[in-house]
Write a protein that holds these residues in place. Structure first.
Motif, PDB file in Angstrom:
ATOM      1  N   PRO A   1       8.669 -27.432  42.448  1.00  9.57           N
ATOM      2  CA  PRO A   1       9.430 -28.325  41.577  1.00  9.57           C
ATOM      3  C   PRO A   1       9.203 -29.786  41.924  1.00  9.57           C
ATOM      4  CG  PRO A   1      10.827 -27.525  43.318  1.00  9.57           C
ATOM      5  CD  PRO A   1       9.494 -26.827  43.480  1.00  9.57           C
ATOM      6  N   ARG A   2       9.491 -30.632  40.965  1.00  8.41           N
ATOM      7  CA  ARG A   2       9.613 -32.061  41.244  1.00  8.41           C
ATOM      8  C   ARG A   2      11.029 -32.303  41.732  1.00  8.41           C
ATOM      9  NH1 ARG A   2       8.221 -35.715  36.376  1.00  8.41           N
ATOM     10  NH2 ARG A   2       8.337 -37.271  38.026  1.00  8.41           N
TER      11      ARG A   2
ATOM     12  N   LYS B   1      14.383 -18.455  32.076  1.00 11.45           N
ATOM     13  CA  LYS B   1      13.712 -19.319  33.047  1.00 11.45           C
ATOM     14  C   LYS B   1      14.664 -20.416  33.518  1.00 11.45           C
ATOM     15  CE  LYS B   1       9.033 -18.688  31.164  1.00 11.45           C
ATOM     16  NZ  LYS B   1       8.437 -18.100  32.385  1.00 11.45           N
ATOM     17  N   LEU B   2      14.487 -20.828  34.765  1.00  9.39           N
ATOM     18  CA  LEU B   2      15.252 -21.936  35.328  1.00  9.39           C
ATOM     19  C   LEU B   2      14.477 -23.222  35.073  1.00  9.39           C
ATOM     20  CD1 LEU B   2      17.741 -22.767  37.047  1.00  9.39           C
ATOM     21  CD2 LEU B   2      16.276 -22.519  39.067  1.00  9.39           C
ATOM     22  N   VAL B   3      15.107 -24.170  34.370  1.00  2.21           N
ATOM     23  CA  VAL B   3      14.428 -25.405  33.969  1.00  2.21           C
ATOM     24  C   VAL B   3      14.757 -26.555  34.919  1.00  2.21           C
ATOM     25  CG1 VAL B   3      14.097 -27.062  32.099  1.00  2.21           C
ATOM     26  CG2 VAL B   3      14.453 -24.639  31.572  1.00  2.21           C
ATOM     27  N   THR B   4      16.026 -26.703  35.268  1.00  3.11           N
ATOM     28  CA  THR B   4      16.434 -27.722  36.240  1.00  3.11           C
ATOM     29  C   THR B   4      17.481 -27.125  37.175  1.00  3.11           C
ATOM     30  OG1 THR B   4      18.242 -28.619  34.878  1.00  3.11           O
ATOM     31  CG2 THR B   4      16.047 -29.599  34.600  1.00  3.11           C
ATOM     32  N   PHE B   5      17.523 -27.686  38.384  1.00  2.00           N
ATOM     33  CA  PHE B   5      18.513 -27.234  39.366  1.00  2.00           C
ATOM     34  C   PHE B   5      18.870 -28.409  40.263  1.00  2.00           C
ATOM     35  CE2 PHE B   5      19.774 -25.625  43.517  1.00  2.00           C
ATOM     36  CZ  PHE B   5      20.730 -24.683  43.176  1.00  2.00           C
ATOM     37  N   GLY B   6      20.165 -28.694  40.377  1.00  2.00           N
ATOM     38  CA  GLY B   6      20.629 -29.769  41.242  1.00  2.00           C
ATOM     39  C   GLY B   6      21.764 -29.299  42.123  1.00  2.00           C
ATOM     40  N   SER B   7      21.840 -29.841  43.333  1.00  2.00           N
ATOM     41  CA  SER B   7      22.893 -29.407  44.255  1.00  2.00           C
ATOM     42  C   SER B   7      23.193 -30.491  45.279  1.00  2.00           C
ATOM     43  CB  SER B   7      22.468 -28.131  44.986  1.00  2.00           C
ATOM     44  OG  SER B   7      23.346 -27.839  46.057  1.00  2.00           O
ATOM     45  N   SER B   8      24.479 -30.602  45.623  1.00  2.00           N
ATOM     46  CA  SER B   8      24.907 -31.452  46.740  1.00  2.00           C
ATOM     47  C   SER B   8      25.731 -30.625  47.727  1.00  2.00           C
ATOM     48  CB  SER B   8      25.726 -32.643  46.225  1.00  2.00           C
ATOM     49  OG  SER B   8      26.895 -32.199  45.544  1.00  2.00           O
TER      50      SER B   8
ATOM     51  N   THR C   1      13.211 -30.324  38.927  1.00  2.00           N
ATOM     52  CA  THR C   1      12.814 -29.983  37.563  1.00  2.00           C
ATOM     53  C   THR C   1      11.594 -29.079  37.625  1.00  2.00           C
ATOM     54  OG1 THR C   1      11.384 -31.935  37.339  1.00  2.00           O
ATOM     55  CG2 THR C   1      13.698 -32.182  36.705  1.00  2.00           C
ATOM     56  N   PHE C   2      11.519 -28.124  36.713  1.00  2.00           N
ATOM     57  CA  PHE C   2      10.479 -27.099  36.775  1.00  2.00           C
ATOM     58  C   PHE C   2       9.614 -27.052  35.514  1.00  2.00           C
ATOM     59  CE2 PHE C   2      14.087 -25.704  39.363  1.00  2.00           C
ATOM     60  CZ  PHE C   2      13.476 -25.511  40.593  1.00  2.00           C
ATOM     61  N   GLY C   3       9.446 -28.193  34.846  1.00  2.00           N
ATOM     62  CA  GLY C   3       8.587 -28.229  33.668  1.00  2.00           C
ATOM     63  C   GLY C   3       9.068 -27.273  32.593  1.00  2.00           C
ATOM     64  N   ASN C   4       8.225 -26.317  32.237  1.00  2.00           N
ATOM     65  CA  ASN C   4       8.603 -25.318  31.231  1.00  2.00           C
ATOM     66  C   ASN C   4       9.502 -24.230  31.797  1.00  2.00           C
ATOM     67  OD1 ASN C   4       7.135 -26.558  29.154  1.00  2.00           O
ATOM     68  ND2 ASN C   4       5.235 -25.543  29.804  1.00  2.00           N
ATOM     69  N   GLY C   5       9.793 -24.318  33.099  1.00  2.00           N
ATOM     70  CA  GLY C   5      10.702 -23.367  33.720  1.00  2.00           C
ATOM     71  C   GLY C   5       9.996 -22.358  34.599  1.00  2.00           C
ATOM     72  N   ILE C   6      10.742 -21.792  35.546  1.00  4.36           N
ATOM     73  CA  ILE C   6      10.243 -20.719  36.403  1.00  4.36           C
ATOM     74  C   ILE C   6      11.099 -19.482  36.167  1.00  4.36           C
ATOM     75  CG2 ILE C   6       9.297 -22.241  38.177  1.00  4.36           C
ATOM     76  CD1 ILE C   6      11.824 -21.797  39.819  1.00  4.36           C
TER      77      ILE C   6
ATOM     78  N   LEU D   1      22.747 -26.629  36.694  1.00  2.00           N
ATOM     79  CA  LEU D   1      21.456 -26.044  36.353  1.00  2.00           C
ATOM     80  C   LEU D   1      21.331 -25.890  34.846  1.00  2.00           C
ATOM     81  CD1 LEU D   1      22.041 -22.799  35.601  1.00  2.00           C
ATOM     82  CD2 LEU D   1      22.344 -22.672  38.062  1.00  2.00           C
ATOM     83  N   ALA D   2      20.075 -25.766  34.416  1.00  2.00           N
ATOM     84  CA  ALA D   2      19.772 -25.496  33.013  1.00  2.00           C
ATOM     85  C   ALA D   2      18.802 -24.328  32.957  1.00  2.00           C
ATOM     86  CB  ALA D   2      19.173 -26.725  32.340  1.00  2.00           C
TER      87      ALA D   2
END
Length: 208
Positions: A6-7, A120-127, A47-52, A114-115
């Motif tokens: 991911p980026r 597919k997982l497209v974005t993932f954020g966590s704190s 971010t995972f582009g088109n998703g994973i 997340l989205a």
């Protein structure tokens, strides 16, 4: 496991928690600017582009169940350590927002989002952060007195809570969450008092 590279982005805001002294009122002149604000730990967004592909084991009955399972898988957490708070589906993707928990105690400021689209997982954020003891040693009555003394406002009778608060130094505090008010001064705060030391760590201003 999730494949792909991911980026990653850091969305950490500047620390907004200000230390206070137990012998000095937090708000001596009823100045709202003197209130300690809640620190937000670093939020890592991928971010995972088109998703994973989401592992089949993480795909559950609905958005809530799948989102919780995905966060658990990504962060290596157990059942009960991820709480679904909200989410929705659109023509673009499915979106979910979650919070960290430990021993059934919710974190005030450790969250995930997340989205997902078409499995597919497209974005993932966590704190999310490391946890601490969930057994308070300071009674809530002592915490209420500390909150009132530091803010020069009075406990308004709202139910108190025990929650976790991530601090700017990388540690986690178990806190009593207490609401205080001073109607004459226009003050209404949610104060976070350390459940082990009695220190007032921060507060949320409901009026500002």
């Amino acid at each position: 496991m999730f494949p792909g590279r991911p980026r990653e982005f850091s969305t950490s805001p500047p620390a907004a928690i200000f230390p206070t002294s137990a012998d000095r009122p937090m708000n001596p002149n009823n100045d709202k600017r003197a209130v300690a604000e809640v620190f937000s730990p670093e939020h890592r967004l991928q971010t995972f582009g088109n998703g994973i592909d989401i592992p089949p084991s993480s795909i559950r009955g609905g958005l809530k169940e799948t989102a919780v399972s995905v966060v658990q898988e990504k962060l290596g957490l157990k059942e009960g350590e991820v709480i679904y708070t909200s989410g929705y589906s659109s023509d673009v993707a499915d979106y979910a927002y979650l919070a960290q928990a430990h021993d059934n105690i919710l974190f005030i400021n450790a969250v995930a989002n997340l989205a997902m689209k078409d499995g597919k997982l497209v974005t993932f954020g966590s704190s999310f952060v490391k946890t601490a003891s969930s057994h308070p040693t300071i009674p809530v009555e002592t915490a209420v007195s500390a909150a009132e003394r530091m803010t020069r406002a009075s406990y308004n009778g709202s139910p108190t809570k025990i929650e976790y608060l991530a601090l700017s130094n990388g540690t986690v505090a178990l806190v009593h969450v207490i609401q205080v008010q001073n109607d004459e001064a226009g003050v209404w705060l949610e104060v976070h008092v350390d459940a082990h030391t009695g220190e007032v760590h921060s507060a949320v201003d409901f009026v500002a």
